[in-house]
Design an enzyme around this catalytic site. Structure first.
Site, PDB file in Angstrom:
ATOM      1  N   ARG A 176       0.827  -1.216   0.000  1.00  9.53           N
ATOM      2  CA  ARG A 176       0.000   0.000   0.000  1.00  9.53           C
ATOM      3  C   ARG A 176       0.862   1.267   0.000  1.00  9.53           C
ATOM      4  O   ARG A 176       0.600   2.200  -0.756  1.00  9.53           O
ATOM      5  CB  ARG A 176      -0.949   0.026   1.191  1.00  9.53           C
ATOM      6  CG  ARG A 176      -2.035  -1.048   1.103  1.00  9.53           C
ATOM      7  CD  ARG A 176      -2.875  -1.086   2.353  1.00  9.53           C
ATOM      8  NE  ARG A 176      -2.011  -1.365   3.500  1.00  9.53           N
ATOM      9  CZ  ARG A 176      -2.270  -0.977   4.746  1.00  9.53           C
ATOM     10  NH1 ARG A 176      -3.351  -0.280   5.026  1.00  9.53           N
ATOM     11  NH2 ARG A 176      -1.444  -1.276   5.723  1.00  9.53           N
ATOM     12  N   ASN A 197      -6.070  -2.570   2.615  1.00  6.47           N
ATOM     13  CA  ASN A 197      -6.105  -4.015   2.743  1.00  6.47           C
ATOM     14  C   ASN A 197      -7.544  -4.471   2.861  1.00  6.47           C
ATOM     15  O   ASN A 197      -8.365  -3.806   3.500  1.00  6.47           O
ATOM     16  CB  ASN A 197      -5.348  -4.473   3.993  1.00  6.47           C
ATOM     17  CG  ASN A 197      -3.850  -4.389   3.845  1.00  6.47           C
ATOM     18  OD1 ASN A 197      -3.320  -4.361   2.742  1.00  6.47           O
ATOM     19  ND2 ASN A 197      -3.159  -4.330   4.968  1.00  6.47           N
TER      20      ASN A 197
END
Length: 91
Positions: free
Chosen positions: A20, A38
């Protein structure tokens, strides 16, 4: 500039490997807005808005991701841009 919105669902070894944060950096470098988060099923969801060529560049980068990642699949869905993002962030 024709702004598009892409939702990418990335599966593989993509959690716990700075996926990320690395995606945030790449998207910001490309001038895209959106977010990465996530999902409970182990995937990462990336929602990005910007010109289609830059979205394609992001998708190409996401196919590899950061060094510790292993990407098995990317499912892309296109939507109309909403303009809701002011930058790119990790959620």
């Amino acid at each position: 500039m024709d702004t598009k919105r892409w939702q990418l669902l990335i599966s593989g070894r993509v959690q716990g490997v700075y996926y990320r944060a690395s995606t945030e950096q790449k998207a910001s470098d490309l001038g895209l807005t959106g977010s990465a988060r996530n999902l409970a099923d182990g995937r990462v969801e990336v929602v990005a808005e910007g010109p289609e060529d830059r979205l394609q560049d992001l998708k190409s980068w996401c196919s590899d991701g950061p060094p510790e990642a292993r990407v098995d699949d990317i499912d892309v869905t296109t939507h109309p841009a909403t303009g809701e993002f002011s930058g790119f962030s990790v959620r």
